[in-house]
Structures are given as C-alpha cells and as structure tokens.
Write an enzyme that holds these catalytic residues in place. Structure first.
Site, PDB file in Angstrom:
ATOM      1  N   GLY B 164       0.798  -1.224   0.000  1.00 17.65           N
ATOM      2  CA  GLY B 164       0.000   0.000   0.000  1.00 17.65           C
ATOM      3  C   GLY B 164       0.827   1.269   0.000  1.00 17.65           C
ATOM      4  CD  GLU B 200      12.171  -3.571  -5.576  1.00 14.20           C
ATOM      5  OE1 GLU B 200      11.719  -4.387  -4.755  1.00 14.20           O
ATOM      6  OE2 GLU B 200      11.472  -2.961  -6.414  1.00 14.20           O
ATOM      7  CE  LYS B 201      16.645   1.819 -13.570  1.00 14.49           C
ATOM      8  NZ  LYS B 201      17.281   3.048 -12.996  1.00 14.49           N
ATOM      9  CG  HIS B 235       1.556   4.127  -3.656  1.00 16.09           C
ATOM     10  ND1 HIS B 235       2.365   3.384  -4.486  1.00 16.09           N
ATOM     11  CD2 HIS B 235       2.315   5.171  -3.238  1.00 16.09           C
ATOM     12  CE1 HIS B 235       3.564   3.945  -4.559  1.00 16.09           C
ATOM     13  NE2 HIS B 235       3.562   5.033  -3.808  1.00 16.09           N
ATOM     14  CG  ASN B 289      -1.754  -7.950  -4.997  1.00 18.28           C
ATOM     15  OD1 ASN B 289      -1.449  -7.526  -3.892  1.00 18.28           O
ATOM     16  ND2 ASN B 289      -1.556  -7.270  -6.111  1.00 18.28           N
ATOM     17  NE  ARG B 291      -5.169  -8.555  -1.560  1.00 18.19           N
ATOM     18  CZ  ARG B 291      -5.378  -7.560  -2.391  1.00 18.19           C
ATOM     19  NH1 ARG B 291      -6.435  -7.567  -3.176  1.00 18.19           N
ATOM     20  NH2 ARG B 291      -4.538  -6.542  -2.498  1.00 18.19           N
ATOM     21  CB  VAL B 294     -10.734  -3.704  -5.447  1.00 21.80           C
ATOM     22  CG1 VAL B 294     -11.835  -2.708  -5.773  1.00 21.80           C
ATOM     23  CG2 VAL B 294     -10.559  -3.854  -3.944  1.00 21.80           C
TER      24      VAL B 294
END
Lengths: 141, 438, 141, 438
Positions: B164, B200-201, B235, B289, B291, B294
């Site tokens: 998130g 990370e990049k 986000h 993810n 699951r 949405v």
C-alpha cells in the site's frame, strides 16, 4: 414459524418498550413497529449499547441486558452434570462467573461486571450466540 | 461441492461473493460487525452472524470469532474477500486447521508471498524479471549506498513486509540515503512490526500493470491478460482497464508466460495477480497479490469469466476449467472507483444502469457510510468494442450516477477520463499528480 | 399459511396496539398496518391544468393562462408587415384570432375561447413554442 | 454524421436511445407528452419538447407536432423507438419529406411489410418457407372452407393488416368456419380499419423464434442469430432468450440465410426482425418487424453489439460494419420483462446490479406509472456461459429487484423460470397457459 414464537417476540418488544424490532433468520423475517408519539421530547438514548433501561420506574426496577462479547456456544454449567452457575433470582457479585462461552474448543468464562440480581436468562443451554446476543437480564443491587 | 459459505468481509466485495455463491446454489452466512448490521450484504445473505464491534480489530480481523461463527453455522468454507484477513497466512492456516476450506491459496503460499524479499526470490527462481536491487534485507548503510550506485539513482527503499505504498522512500543521491533509510525503517516498524528494508531501482515513469491468473493448486495456471492500474492517487488505485495501452500482444504473451511460470512454480491455488511495473516496453516483477482484487471485474468483462465463481469452484475441488477469450482485439473494459469523501448517510441513490454498464455496489438510499472502513462506494465497470467507446460509455454512466448525502470523487473521475492524457493512453502513474497537484 | 394464523397475527397486532407488523417466511409475506390520523387536511390540488389563477384577490383580478395546443412557431401578426392580432390591454371576443402558430408550413390560427382582456403576451415573435407553452395571460370579462 | 436526434417515444426505449446517442456524441431532443414531463428520459435528454397531452393520439402519434418539433429544434433525424409510429409508413414518409433522416427502413419498405399478405408474397418470392395458406385476402366463405380443407385443420383466420394477436381466430372444423370469419372481419375492421382477412395453417405447439438482422439499405444484410420468444401471455412476450433450445446450428444457418435473402430482396435498411414459427424442426415465416424490438438486448448480450448504436450509424450513412460472434456455443442470454399490474407511484425502487446483469428501465423512486401507456417497468437481461447458469443468475437478479408502490409480475416470472418445463427447454407458446390457467 409458529404463533407462540411470534407472541414471545412481541412480548419482548413490549417489555423493552421498543419502537421497531426486526428479526431475520434464513427465510423468516419478522418486523414489528409501534408508532411513537411525537408530542413528547425524544426518548433518552443510552450511549452504552450493552445496557438498556427497560422500565419507566427509574428508582428500583431498571434492568439491564448483558450481551455476548464473542461468538460461541453458550453453557449455563461448568460441565454437563454440574449445576448452573446462576439461576433466575440469584444475586451475584462482581467477578462471579455467569456462564461459559465455548469458542474453538476454548471455554471463555463470562464474569459479572457489577453486583446484580439475575432477572432472566435468555439463551438455551448449548445454543449458538453471536456478538450482541442478549444473555442475561439483570438488576443492579 | 461447498454447501454453505462463510463470508468474512463487508461492503461491495461481500455482496459480490454472495451473488456468486447464490448463482452456484451455495447458501451464505455473513459475518458482520455491529456497524454493518444494516448493510446490503446483511440484507442479501441467507444468514448473518455478528462477529464484533465496529473496529476491524474487533470483528473483521477477529479470527476466533470468525472461525467459531463459521463452524457453529455449519459452513464448509470461508471466503476472506479482499483486505482484512485475505492475505493473512495465520488466518488461512487456522481455517484449514478447523477443517474448513479457505477460499484462496494455501497458507504456505500466502506466507511466502507476504514477504517481499522471499517473493522476489521466488520470481528470480522462476526466471521472472525483477527490478535490479537487493535480494536480502539491507544490513548496513554502506552496503545500501554501494548497491544504489551499482543500480543507478533514483532508487527506492522499501519495507520488506510492506504494501500500500507505506514505508517507501525514493532516493536520488548518496547524500539523502542515510536519512531515507532511517525514516523507512521507522515506518516499516510502526506499520508492519518489522524494520527490514531493501533497495530497488526506482522507475520514474512506470505503468502499473498486473496479470490476472487462476491456478489449480497442482502446478497448472491460466492467465487472463493484464489490467492497467496506473491511475492512482498516493498508491490508491482509481481507474483500472484492460487491455493496457502500453502492452503489445508480444509483451502480453511474455508477461503472461512469466506469470504462469511463477504460479506453476508455487503450485498456486485459486485467483491471484502478478503485479509488474512496465516502463519503456520492459516489465519488472513487483509482487504477487495472493487473493482476488477489487478491480477483478475488468478482467471478467473482457473474458466473460466470473472470477469469484471460479474461485469457489476451485476451492470446492472442481478444478480449473476456464477458457479465456483468445482474441481481445475488439474488447476494452474500464473500471472506475467511486469513493466517499467522508462518512454520512446516503439520502438518495440511483446507480447507472443500461447497456454495457455494470455497477458493483453495496450502497442504497438510507445506507450510512461508516467512518470505520474504506471509502469505496461503488465500482462502475463498462465494456465496449474499443477504448474510446469505453471511455464515452463510462462518462455516460457517471453522468447518470445519482447520489446525495455524501460527497464523492465522481467529478474528479470525470476530469481524469476527459483529460487529453488519459484519452491518448500516454500517461503513467504520475497522471493523478499531474492533473490535480500541479 | 391458513386464515387461523392470519387471525392470530392480527389479534396480536391489535392486542399490542402496534402500528405496523411484518412477517415474512419463504414465499409468504404478511404486513399489517394501521393508518394514523393526520390532523391537517391535504393541500388542494387543482384538477384543471390549463388555467392557473395567478393572483390572490379572487373577486376581480383572477387571470388565466392560455397555453399552446401544438408545437410550432409563434407569430403575433398575420404577415411580416401587418400589425399584431392583439396587444396587451385589448379586449377580445370569443372567436377572435389571437395569434398564428406555424407547423410544417401550415398557419394555424388560435382563436379565443371566451371574451377576455389581454394582460400579457408571453412568447417572442417567431419563437418556438411547444405544447403547454404559456402564450397569453388573460382576464375573463 | 447525425448531430442532433429527435426521440419520438417514451419509457425505457427512449432512455435506451438517449444512452446510445450519448455514447456516439449525438445530442438528444425528447418529444414527450404532458404525462411524461418527469420521466427518466426527460431527465436524461439534452433538450425536451412537449408534443401533446397524455393520450398517445395527442402526442406520441401526433405526426405534425413531432416533425415540427424535430425541425424547430434543428434535429437531423428522428428515432421512432418501438410501438407508436415506429412502423407507420406515412410517418416515415413525412419525416423523409421534411428533409429529416428516419432511423429505420424506408417508408416503402415499411408500407410493404405492414401488409401481411404482401409481406407473405415477398417471403415467397425470396424463397422463404411460409405456413401453407391463402396468398390473397379471402373473397368468399366457400373459398375459405375449401382452402382450410386443403391445408388441413386446425387453421387460423387472420386480419391481413393485423398485429399483436388481434383479429386472429383458430378454427378446427367446417362447422365453426363461418362464425369465425364473421368475428375476425369485425375485429379487423375495428382494430385496423380494414376487414381483409386470410387463412393459414395453425401450428398447435409452435415456438416463436425470430431472427435479428441489420441491413445497409443496398442489398447487404447480416443476421445476429435468433431470439426465442415463446413465453407469452395472450401474445404478449414475457421472457426472451438466445439461442433458442429448439434451434440447431443447422436450423440457425438455414433460418439466418432465409432471413438474409429476404432482407437483401427488400434492400432493407437498419435493424429488423424476421419472425418464424418453429414446430417439429421446421420453420415458417410469419412476418417482418420493420423496427428495433423491445427484446433486442438479448441479441446485444450474445454478440456484444449495440443494435441502437448500429441503427444510428446506418441511418447516418456510416454503413454496416458489425461482425457478429461466430461461436455462440458458450453464451446464453435471457431477458425478463417486469410489468406493472396497474398504475401508481413507485415509492421505492432499487434495480438489481452486479455481474452479468443488465437492467434497462425508466423508473425511479417517485416515478408515477401512468395509466395511458404500456405496463413495462423494466427489462432485466443476463448473460452467462450456458442456459442453466443464465436462469440461476436471472433468479438472483429478480430476488434483488426491489420495488414498492406498484404491483408487478415478478413472482409470476420467478414461477416460470423455476418451472420444470422452462428449465428443461421443452415448452412452446402454450407454456404460460399451462402454468397459470390449468
């Protein structure tokens, strides 16, 4: 459904001086309402959801409802052959055990939060209760 | 087959699950909080059980109450929905231990994918391209700075346990590195109870593109193409569409096969999504993810496949039998999320209806938007022969959306859809900021 | 369900002085209500849509609105350089022409239905009018 | 392109047309009666013009008011919708004469197809099978009885100018023939102002199957498969579906080609339907509906083609560019009509929403169902992978349909959908009577 059940529901409705009561279970749905008189000032709304004053005489006869804090199976007795923790008419003290609620094989003991007299015990032995299910009607002493 | 399904969620996703269950002849038991005692899901479910107070911790996150309620109401399975306990490995394990079917991947899969570094390593093992960066939590500041110089600035410092967008810091030079690590660790600890971070990049004009998959739990997986979720505010996804304007048929093929390889590697069971960042025609694995999401309806409209139904069928042991549409050249689907700007009571509500418009919602006239939960009021999904038509139909639907009593983001969504950038398809995850913050 | 049950339900309803009772079970739904007395009479709704009294003094000043019966273009004059059929303040008699409404190249002449005085002329010359568009405010004489 | 469209209709079809126009960027002018001054179409249209009183003859059938209103509001085209003036050749001609586009076939085509005997002769000329019977109006009783004996009883006496089941009498023997001719002529005269009748074979367990077509007006036509409209009460359609359970791939091919031949022969322009009766695997031409039909959404869901949009594009000279789905083996669509049992005010209304459900309606909380017009409140359309799933989804949708203030036929529709006969797919146009009148 049968008329006896409906009568009990309406009796509860009256006893607690409700204006609307809706019961829904599977395909059965019951809705009871009574028009409120609009002349009088609005009824006092308790900010404490767990206790509901059920009588107009404020001095002595106010009872409160203790509701279930968890989901589980309700037991009046500590074990199948033991006597119930409490009976109607009993006086219990703060910290006394009122019942056991079993959830995922754990026996949760519900204690009295204050000294009171047991006026009524709602659930059947070994019945399923959910959060907010009324368990006991009590009168503070 | 599953006979009775317990739904451990609320809002539109609970309604969505009840509908899919009903279509399959599965009866439903809804676990709800005291705040949701007059929700649409409550009205539609075959049975309801109050599982706790309005705070999520008392109800929708209360594993004992949920599992006890499911057992006592003689359910065979629990659907966790999205959010809440849907990606909680402990809950999945407890559900399994109680003898119930968890509608989702196995608890081990969830546990593995819940750890950013572990999931990155699985992606590497399955030969899925990841953004250049550390594969283990950062041990020292020196290691981090050296790594950042190897990758090339800008880089991103992320909470290993995160999600998130929280616990993420972007660093553009050596000078700011130490401070960013400090803040990131602090946020990681407070949000996720774990201060592990990695580097990370940072991609500065990426698209957020995710591939929808379904796996049978035995190594077989099918992909349903991608969703582009680049329109985000802080986000939080606002608009999703499929196909993506930056994904060529070839890239779709490559990403899809990468995602299938990963799911096969995991013996993934049920619905899941592989998230990629796409920039300059290249794709980089972000996370899985584990699951349903949405925005799953976008994919449903493109392929005429009911993802929740298939989740239930896979969970019930009926296997993976979907056949996605092969030619998607003349279909385009868009989802717009309608969010409340605050709590309140909906005094009147009329959803858009009619051709090519689907509304997934849990609200109705008289519904009270509670301050305890997320702000999603409705998802409007449209499908059309091409992207421009889909945008026009969405604008028609939003024009017909009538709600009063609570403020919504409808005007903002209309502004995005009518913007030249969105219409053109040439935009990235900065679009929202470009439109509303500059 | 049978009539005995219904009777029992209504008896319960009466006995407890309810205003509304709803029982729903599977395909059966019973809803009992008792109308409450409203003190104020409902507002008067006019049944004649075409004439609207526009003044509070009922004796003399009541005016009526003549609305368009068709869709078309409104002309106050029979031809571009002719004088208007009527002006504000004019008295017209039943059958007198009030205006022309052009529809599909046909000139439709609107006649007065009763003797009256022109109080107001609503549309502009050559403007489009639809059915129910107010054309003239008049006072019967 | 059409810039401004006049809509000479009301109810859900007016809403449907406004939506299609809006999606194409066409602005809309609604002509409405005084009784429809607060309809949903009124609210959605860009502009509204009152065209007369509540009686249809004063408004929706008032050609002069409609064409004048269209001209004065600078429309390019008139969409007649369904019913009212949609199959009135004189109105089509007057529209053309006024320099406006009539969204539909040419006035000559409408005139020809409006005459049952003429359209039967066109079908014969195009080598489309018709029910055995007279090709010219009946001249004498003797001719009729001789014809009936040639065909074989039962036979049907029909008003040549008729429609909607009026002026039709079924005769099972010579004895009843004279009386039936007498009544039929009387009804024909009073309903259609023309006492011409003819005799046809009566099919006693037929299915009502119609083929949807679109033609470019220059001899090219495309068919969009069939709709089965066999669930009828007194010739009023209640449930429509596609594909039909009695139409094999081969029969579909043959019927489709027959219908295309007929439309090519007519140089048919726009959307139209060829109605067949199907009994024992054979199909018999009944008539052409020279307009869009109430049940068009069923076909739209099967082929993902917007028929109203295509009507408008053809009318605007953009040609016929649709490509129907070739493989319809894994799609099934059903429409259920929700009718009011009487006039009244809708005190609350909540349409079904969610996946695979489309609601086309013009009602809302507070809407008054007028006694002046037809009883249609809403059309619920679902699409699914197969017929059984579609039925289940429809039942879910009907369960969610909430309306109060007016009585509806929802319970009756549920009873039909759940009947063993409907589920099995083995039923005919008598189903309604079998379920509710026996």
């Amino acid at each position: 459904m049968n008329i006896k059940d409906l009568e009990s529901i309406i009796t509860l409705f009256n006893a607690h001086n409700l204006s609307s009561l809706e019961v829904k279970e599977k395909d059965l749905k019951i809705k009871v309402q009574r028009q409120t008189v609009t002349v009088a000032p609005p009824a006092y709304a308790s900010s404490e959801p767990q206790t509901v004053p059920t009588s107009k005489e404020k001095e002595k006869k106010v009872t409160e409802t203790i509701t279930s804090p968890i989901v589980g199976t309700f037991y009046r007795t500590p074990s199948p052959d033991a006597p119930p923790y409490v009976e109607v008419g009993d006086t219990v003290h703060k910290g006394d055990i009122l019942c056991t609620i079993e959830a995922m094989k754990i026996m949760n003991q519900l204690e009295a939060d204050f000294d009171c007299e047991i006026v009524k015990i709602y659930p059947e032995q070994a019945s399923m209760i959910e959060v907010t299910t009324p368990l006991f009607e009590v009168k503070r002493i | 087959m599953i006979k009775t399904l317990f739904i451990a969620n609320r809002g539109e996703i609970a309604v969505r699950i009840i509908r899919a269950a009903r279509d399959l002849g599965i009866s439903t038991v809804l676990g709800h909080s005291t705040a949701d005692a007059d929700s649409l899901a409550y009205r539609l479910a075959d049975r309801t059980i109050c599982i706790g107070g309005p705070q999520s911790s008392e109800s929708y996150l209360n594993m004992t109450n949920i599992i006890t309620a499911a057992l006592l109401s003689r359910c065979d399975a629990i659907h966790p929905g999205v959010g809440f306990l849907s990606e909680n490995a402990e809950f999945a394990r407890k559900t399994e231990d109680a003898g119930l079917i968890f509608v989702g991947p196995s608890s081990e899969t969830i546990r593995l994918l819940g750890d950013k570094i572990a999931s990155r390593n699985v992606a590497l093992a399955a030969e899925v391209p990841v953004t250049p960066g550390s594969v283990t939590p950062l041990e020292s500041l020196e290691e981090g700075i050296s790594l950042a110089n190897g990758i090339g600035y800008p880089v991103m410092i992320k909470a290993s346990a995160g999600g998130g967008g929280r616990g993420i810091r972007i660093v553009r030079n050596d000078r700011d590195f130490e401070q960013a690590v400090h803040i990131s660790r602090k946020e990681a600890l407070s949000f996720f109870g774990n201060d592990a971070i990695h580097v990370e990049k940072y991609l500065d004009h990426p698209r957020h593109v995710e591939v929808q998959l379904m796996g049978d739990g035995e190594g077989k997986a099918v992909h349903l193409g991608e969703r582009d979720c680049s329109v985000q505010n802080n986000h939080q996804k606002l608009i999703e569409e499929s196909p993506s304007t930056v994904v060529s048929d070839e890239l779709r093929h490559v990403m899809g096969n990468d995602a299938i390889r990963l799911f096969s590697h995991l013996n993934y069971r049920g619905a899941g999504t592989v998230e990629f960042l796409v920039q300059d025609g290249k794709h980089y694995f972000m996370e899985v993810n584990a699951r349903v999401q949405v925005e799953h309806p976008v994919t449903e409209m493109v392929h005429s496949i009911d993802i929740i139904r298939e989740q239930l069928l896979i969970a019930a042991g009926k296997g993976l039998t979907i056949s996605p549409r092969e030619d998607i050249s003349n279909i385009h689907a868009i989802e717009v999320r309608i969010n409340a700007r605050g709590a309140g009571t909906v005094t009147s509500f009329s959803p858009p209806t009619g051709p090519w418009v689907r509304t997934d919602t849990h609200i109705f006239s008289g519904y009270t938007v509670s301050p305890y939960y997320d702000a999603l009021l409705a998802k409007i999904i449209v499908a059309a022969g091409d992207r421009q038509d889909a945008i026009d139909i969405m604008l028609r639907a939003l024009k017909e959306f009538e709600i009063s009593g609570v403020e919504t983001n409808i005007e903002e969504q209309v502004a995005i859809l009518t913007s030249q950038q969105f219409r053109s398809g040439r935009f990235n995850t900065q679009l929202y900021d470009q439109l509303f913050r500059q």
